[in-house]
Design an enzyme around this catalytic site. Structure first.
Site: not given
Length: 464
Positions: A207-211, A381
């Protein structure tokens, strides 16, 4: 769409896919809800186009065109998310990064390895294994997930109690912002020049950038490993043992505590009528042996009885096996869900008890185990297995499981996700979970992606 023409002009026709089959394949991940959608022939979150990136330049070009045309972009790795993180709820472009691969670059002195973000986790682990090294990052999805996906989802592995999650194992990474700006983030090995920007995109779910590139720590294989299983009188004794082991400074690589219901699955070939703890230490022989002796003394003091190493050895040999959940989901009306959450020690047992009680009517089996231990608490879990009359009923049951589980966790002031992330599964509860911290996240989003184009519909964000 004009944006598709621009993408094809810039990237080539073979890179930009618009066939129904290609778009349908990126409209379902491995979230059980999405799996049932696929069984029912539904594609509620379908992209308009798929861009298969094979270079950083492809990513930059795609994001710049998307910004110019106001087109949403959702990053996609191998589609192994179990919460709907890579599903394009606003359509637009799915940026498929599975082809963004490279030969690993190993620095033997600094003990790091650098690879492109699309490299499969098991491929990198195998490459390191041939050189006597390991990532010590072992999510169950190791063979189904990418290195970049670990950053985006803030992943953790089965040995995190000793080695930490990806936030502890990553040294640095490269990210492309919404406007196409490329940034390299990391510290050498620590810095006091403002906040640690490396933490900013960890868990941001695209949502903030693409690695696009990642550098991780690597480790030599341990000199010695010792494992042992124990039965314990009850859940309270097991949680006390885990807490005392952690808080006295011991760092086992493996700590997994199964309630009585899940213990029958964890140790399938023995008659089990009590909770079971798996415990393991590794490292230098003298240190691992001493730590294990100290930890087992704590377990014994709380009523633990040794079962030997065999149950743990058997689990280690099958720990990447998804078949129980997958086979059940493949049946007509079959459903299964895994809900991982976390809490501090003082609230963990009451939260577990209420989850067991609240979820019991929704499945044939409601199983629970505790792992990923910290000085202050642990993850929990919950696994639910059931069969309904048909897939429509199964879908409704899965939706109800999420609604009830999240309500309980929020009421106990717990973390609604420990390592699977938010995705679509937890979208309705993000703001309530983060509370007064949410406006900080929103300001980051506004600053880095003001048009709201990156993976809208996740982490509480919508498209502007």
């Amino acid at each position: 769409m004009p944006v598709i023409d621009q993408l094809r002009d810039s990237l080539g026709w073979d890179v930009v896919l618009t066939d129904d089959a290609d778009r349908d394949a990126r409209s379902h991940d491995t979230w059980p809800v999405a799996t049932v959608w696929a069984k029912l022939g539904r594609h509620p979150h379908r992209p308009d186009a798929v861009v298969r990136a094979s270079s950083v330049e492809d990513v930059v070009t795609t994001l710049r065109i998307a910004a110019q045309t106001g087109t949403p972009v959702t990053a996609w790795g191998l589609g192994s998310s179990v919460t709907g993180q890579p599903l394009p709820v606003a359509g637009g472009i799915v940026l498929d990064l599975a082809g963004l691969v490279s030969e690993p670059v190993l620095d033997e002195i600094d003990r790091t390895v650098t690879v492109a973000a699309g490299v499969r986790g098991s491929d990198l682990e195998s490459w390191l294994g041939e050189r006597g090294l390991t990532l010590n990052h072992s999510p169950q999805s190791l063979g189904r997930s990418t290195v970049g996906g670990w950053i985006a989802t803030r992943a953790t592995g089965q040995f995190s109690s000793r080695y930490g999650g990806i936030e502890d194992l990553v040294v640095g990474y490269q990210v492309v912002l919404a406007d196409g700006t490329v940034a390299d983030l990391g510290q050498r090995p620590r810095a006091a020049m403002g906040p640690d920007l490396k933490q900013l995109f960890l868990g941001s779910e695209g949502t903030l950038g693409v690695v696009t590139r990642v550098t991780c720590k690597v480790f030599a294989h341990p000199e010695h490993r010792v494992v042992e299983a124990f039965t314990l009188p009850d859940v309270e004794a097991g949680l006390t043992a885990m807490r005392q082991i952690s808080q006295c400074g011991l760092r086992p690589f493996l700590v997994r505590f199964y309630d009585r219901d899940e213990a029958a699955h964890a140790v399938p070939h023995e008659e089990i009528s009590a909770p079971v703890l798996f415990l393991g230490h590794e490292g230098l022989t003298s240190v691992a042996t001493a730590e294990h002796a100290a930890a087992t003394a704590i377990v014994a003091s709380l009523g633990g009885t040794s079962m030997g190493a065999a149950p743990v050895d058997a689990w280690l040999s099958r720990r990447y096996d998804f078949s129980t959940v997958e086979n059940l989901l493949a049946e007509p009306g079959g459903y299964a869900e895994t809900v991982e959450v976390a809490n501090v020690w003082s609230r963990l047992a009451p939260m577990y008890a209420e989850l067991k009680q609240t979820l019991a009517p929704l499945a044939t089996e409601v199983l629970g185990h505790f792992s990923h231990v910290y000085d202050q608490g642990s993850s929990l879990y919950m696994i639910l297995l059931g069969r309904a009359d048909d897939d429509e009923t199964a879908l409704a049951r899965l939706e109800e499981i999420w609604a009830r589980a999240m309500k309980v966790v929020v009421a106990h002031d717990g973390e609604i996700s420990h390592h699977h992330g938010g995705g679509l599964a937890r979208q309705p509860w993000v703001r309530e979970s983060l509370g007064t911290g949410y406006p900080v996240l929103q300001k980051l989003k506004d600053g880095l992606d003001p048009a709201g184009l990156l993976n809208p519909g996740k982490l509480g964000f919508g498209r502007r």
